[in-house]
Each structure stands twice: as C-alpha cells, then as structure tokens.
Design a protein around this motif. Structure first.
Motif, mmCIF file in Angstrom:
data_model
loop_
_atom_site.group_PDB
_atom_site.id
_atom_site.type_symbol
_atom_site.label_atom_id
_atom_site.label_comp_id
_atom_site.label_asym_id
_atom_site.label_seq_id
_atom_site.Cartn_x
_atom_site.Cartn_y
_atom_site.Cartn_z
ATOM 1 N N VAL A 59 24.298 -30.664 -34.025
ATOM 2 C CA VAL A 59 24.145 -32.148 -33.996
ATOM 3 C C VAL A 59 22.957 -32.570 -33.405
ATOM 4 N N ILE A 60 22.407 -33.866 -33.854
ATOM 5 C CA ILE A 60 21.214 -34.232 -33.312
ATOM 6 C C ILE A 60 21.334 -35.766 -33.311
ATOM 7 N N GLU A 61 20.965 -36.582 -32.240
ATOM 8 C CA GLU A 61 20.485 -38.115 -32.293
ATOM 9 C C GLU A 61 19.076 -38.284 -32.263
ATOM 10 N N ALA A 62 18.686 -39.334 -32.769
ATOM 11 C CA ALA A 62 17.228 -39.548 -32.685
ATOM 12 C C ALA A 62 16.703 -39.735 -31.295
ATOM 13 N N GLY A 63 15.646 -39.186 -31.325
ATOM 14 C CA GLY A 63 15.242 -39.296 -29.873
ATOM 15 C C GLY A 63 15.709 -38.201 -28.803
ATOM 16 N N GLY A 64 16.768 -37.405 -29.284
ATOM 17 C CA GLY A 64 17.373 -36.593 -28.369
ATOM 18 C C GLY A 64 17.092 -35.136 -28.807
ATOM 19 N N ARG A 65 17.955 -34.291 -28.096
ATOM 20 C CA ARG A 65 17.846 -32.726 -28.321
ATOM 21 C C ARG A 65 18.857 -32.724 -29.393
ATOM 22 N N GLN A 66 18.566 -31.135 -30.290
ATOM 23 C CA GLN A 66 19.342 -30.861 -31.075
ATOM 24 C C GLN A 66 20.284 -29.712 -30.533
ATOM 25 N N HIS A 67 21.667 -30.084 -30.732
ATOM 26 C CA HIS A 67 22.619 -29.019 -29.780
ATOM 27 C C HIS A 67 23.362 -28.165 -30.836
ATOM 28 N N CYS A 68 23.715 -26.985 -30.607
ATOM 29 C CA CYS A 68 24.094 -25.839 -31.436
ATOM 30 C C CYS A 68 24.981 -24.926 -31.116
ATOM 31 N N PHE A 69 26.085 -24.847 -31.642
ATOM 32 C CA PHE A 69 27.446 -23.940 -31.416
ATOM 33 C C PHE A 69 27.398 -22.800 -32.313
ATOM 34 N N TYR A 70 27.489 -21.752 -31.883
ATOM 35 C CA TYR A 70 27.481 -20.640 -32.830
ATOM 36 C C TYR A 70 28.785 -19.538 -32.487
ATOM 37 N N ALA A 71 29.459 -18.986 -33.479
ATOM 38 C CA ALA A 71 30.424 -17.950 -33.226
ATOM 39 C C ALA A 71 30.642 -17.034 -34.480
ATOM 40 N N SER A 72 30.868 -15.935 -33.947
ATOM 41 C CA SER A 72 30.883 -14.819 -34.825
ATOM 42 C C SER A 72 31.972 -13.742 -34.486
ATOM 43 N N ALA A 73 32.839 -13.247 -35.615
ATOM 44 C CA ALA A 73 33.740 -12.251 -35.318
ATOM 45 C C ALA A 73 33.905 -11.275 -36.498
ATOM 46 N N ARG A 74 34.969 -10.233 -36.139
ATOM 47 C CA ARG A 74 35.348 -9.576 -37.249
ATOM 48 C C ARG A 74 36.135 -10.242 -38.321
ATOM 49 N N ALA A 75 35.937 -10.176 -39.456
ATOM 50 C CA ALA A 75 36.408 -10.917 -40.505
ATOM 51 C C ALA A 75 38.090 -10.510 -40.858
ATOM 52 N N PRO A 76 38.845 -11.573 -41.003
ATOM 53 C CA PRO A 76 40.063 -11.004 -41.285
ATOM 54 C C PRO A 76 40.101 -10.883 -42.883
ATOM 55 N N GLN A 77 41.248 -10.267 -43.092
ATOM 56 C CA GLN A 77 41.494 -9.717 -44.504
ATOM 57 C C GLN A 77 41.745 -11.057 -45.373
ATOM 58 N N GLU A 78 42.640 -11.936 -44.641
ATOM 59 C CA GLU A 78 43.562 -13.130 -45.353
ATOM 60 C C GLU A 78 42.151 -14.114 -45.519
ATOM 61 N N ARG A 79 42.025 -14.328 -46.808
ATOM 62 C CA ARG A 79 40.961 -15.291 -47.183
ATOM 63 C C ARG A 79 40.994 -16.465 -46.618
ATOM 64 N N THR A 80 42.418 -17.169 -46.698
ATOM 65 C CA THR A 80 42.681 -18.550 -46.044
ATOM 66 C C THR A 80 42.436 -18.693 -44.712
ATOM 67 N N ASP A 81 42.133 -17.699 -43.859
ATOM 68 C CA ASP A 81 42.178 -17.683 -42.557
ATOM 69 C C ASP A 81 40.624 -18.139 -42.139
#
Length: 370
Positions: A59-81
């Motif tokens: 997310v970013i607002e004009a004149g400000g910093r861009q803030h970032c969230f990252y996450a990663s994991a082992r994929a579940p077999q259930e595609r709707t998860d």
C-alpha cells in the motif's frame, strides 16, 4: 472440489494437466482512490508442482512510503484453502464479491476489505509467448472491475475505504509463466526482451481495457482492446455466461518516457473498432506503485520461491529513493487520470520494458529514455 462434476482432465483437481514446473494459479487485485492519491495491490497464488502458496499486499499514499507484507508457506492440497498465515482470501459470492483479511502480524500491516464487482468477468485473449520452441507463458486471464470498502492499516497510518471513492480491478489468471527459482536448461541463450502494457480504465457507465505484449521492434505478440458495461450493483450484473463485451479490431499505444528511465510520463491509447473508428484516450499518471511490493522481480520475496513451511516478511521504502533502472524496479503500475475528449475517468497503467525496444529507442537491457 473433487465432489463436483467440474474436472477437465482424468486427474483429480489437485493435479494440473501440465507437468511444467511453472504452473501457477493466481488471484490479484488493485484498489485506488478516485483522487489518485492512494493505492494498494495484493495477490495470492498456488504453484502446484512447487508445493508453494504465497501472498503479497502493498500500500502507498502520495508523498509517503510504500509498505509491503509478504507471506509464503507449503501449499495445501485443498484448492479452496486460500490462507497464508495471517492472510486469507474469502470468496463471498463467486464472480461477485470477495473479502481480504490480514490479521495482526509483525509487519504492522493489516486489513479487512471487501471487493464488490461492477462488471461481468471479462476473459482476455489467450496469452502465449515462445522462446526457443518453448512456451515461456501460456495463460488464461479474466479481469473484473469493481469497488472496495473496509479498512487498511500500515506503519504510517490508517485508510478508511468506501465504495463511493475507491475503485479497483480483479485479475484471475492461471496456466504457465516464469515463477520461482530459475534453472538454466540447455545451451545458453542471449538475453531476451519484453514489453508489456495493461490498462484497465473506469468511466462513468462503462470500462475500457487494453493489453499489449510487443516484440523488440514493436511487433504485436498479443494485442487486445475492449469495452464493457459498468453496472451500479452486483445484482445488475448478468450471468457470467452472458457475453456483454464489445471487442475492438485492434489498439495502438504511444508512450512518452521520463528521461533516463523506462517509466511512462504520459501515454495515449487508440481503440480502433471494427468499422475503423478511432477513440484516442490520454493517460496522465498520478501515483506510482512498485510491483516488487507484490513479489514481481523481488530478489528475495519473488513469487513461487520456497521460503519454508511458513514465513512472513515485510519492508517499507520511499519510491523517490529508488533507481528505476534496477531490474526489480522497472515493473510498475501507475494510477492515471484519463480523458478521450468527451469523457473523463480513472484507472491504472501497468508497464514493464526489458531489453531492446525500438519504438522507445532502447538498445540495451536497461538503458533509459533519451
């Protein structure tokens, strides 16, 4: 989902038809205020053959910093998860509304936002790109335009998001494209080039959309433009099987670049209908968003990269401090105000230009405009 009659191959849903390691299935959104001063983007994807699910929010607002969230994991077999740690995507009503939640976490970025569609799902042309008899991209994508409501919090403040003043685009794509760690295969090849432009634009009663993949001389590899009605509520959207899109015969783009960069300073689109009529749209950038905040080209949080069973990360940066010719900084999306001589609107202009590109005078991998 295996309990439903939806299978496209003899395999279970969890097994893609292709064995290509770069198979992916991704949901992406953007959201921006109608005054062009605030923007967020997010994405979540599964890479079945890599066994990974990851997500990004920025997310970013004009004149400000861009803030970032990252996450990663082992994929579940259930595609709707569709959850990675504190991040989850909930489909409230398919092709109508979706909710994105990020619970409290160490990055200081949280959200509870709902996307409400205002167009039918618009399927783009099949996107197939080749390199030495190998498909480096073979993807299906649909776009859907809508509005947002809810709240977003980041280290520099909070955003109250309401449907009257926030617009956005949903992008669902799946197939094969370059993701994750890259391993060289076979005889080495000289570096290639790539030009991509994507322009979903919102007007008072309709949307326009244009997609370009060009070769190094400006030749059209994928070129598409269309218009579609904009509805006032989800209930007015016709069945997803109804085709309400008006497709153009072709489209043409013209880009003026900031000196010493590959960033658009101004752009024009010509939408050319089946009768040869030309609608020229001017696009004036208002706010720049760096796509590395969503994992595109990020050196350590790139899409489809194995980070462990569950890993969360974040960062903040000032876009004005970046070298825009570094590889991780050339992929951008800008909020743009648009006009065609009679109407005005707002939207997004996404672009990436790598390698030689004759129409812009680029001759090297990452040289800037004269």
């Amino acid at each position: 989902m295996d309990d439903y009659p939806i299978h496209q191959t003899p395999e279970p849903i969890a097994h893609p038809a292709s064995s290509d390691p770069n198979v992916y299935d991704r949901t992406w959104f953007n959201g921006y205020s109608t005054d062009g001063t605030k923007y967020f983007g997010l994405g979540i994807a599964v890479y079945p053959h890599r066994g990974i699910i990851d997500c990004h929010f920025s997310v970013i607002e004009a004149g400000g910093r861009q803030h970032c969230f990252y996450a990663s994991a082992r994929a579940p077999q259930e595609r709707t998860d569709m959850q990675v740690g504190p991040f989850r995507l909930e489909i409230i009503e398919p092709l109508r509304s979706a909710r994105v939640i990020i619970d409290d976490n160490e990055t200081g970025i949280t959200c509870d936002i709902t996307f409400s569609a205002r167009t039918s799902a618009i399927q783009e042309a099949r996107q197939i790109l080749w390199k030495r008899q190998q498909k480096v991209m073979d993807a299906t994508r649909f776009a859907q335009f809508g509005r947002w409501s809810g709240t977003v919090s980041h280290p520099d403040g909070d955003l109250i998001i309401d449907e009257k003043s926030w617009r956005g685009t949903k992008d669902r794509s799946w197939g094969v494209r370059g993701v994750g760690e890259r391993l060289p295969i076979g005889a080495p090849l000289p570096p290639g080039s790539a030009f991509f432009l994507w322009a979903p634009l919102v007007w008072d009663d309709h949307v326009t959309h244009a997609v370009f993949f060009d070769g190094p001389n400006g030749e059209a590899l994928v070129r598409e433009a269309l218009t579609s009605p904009l509805y006032t509520s989800e209930a007015e959207i016709p069945s997803e099987l109804d085709d309400v899109v008006t497709r153009m015969a072709t489209a043409v783009h013209r880009i003026e670049y900031h000196q010493g960069t590959r960033l658009a300073k101004r752009a024009e689109l010509d939408l050319i209908d089946l009768d040869g009529n030309v609608r020229t749209i001017t696009m004036e950038p208002q706010l720049r968003f760096q796509f590395k905040g969503l994992g595109y080209g990020h050196p350590s949080w790139g899409q489809g990269m194995w980070k462990g069973e569950l890993e969360i990360g974040g960062e903040s940066f000032d876009p004005l401090d970046l070298d825009l010719l570094r590889p991780e900084n050339i992929h951008v999306q800008q909020v743009v105000s648009v006009a065609d001589g009679e109407r005005t609107g707002i939207g997004a202009l996404e672009q990436i230009v790598v390698g030689p590109y004759a129409p812009a005078g680029f001759t090297g991998m990452l040289d800037g405009a004269a």
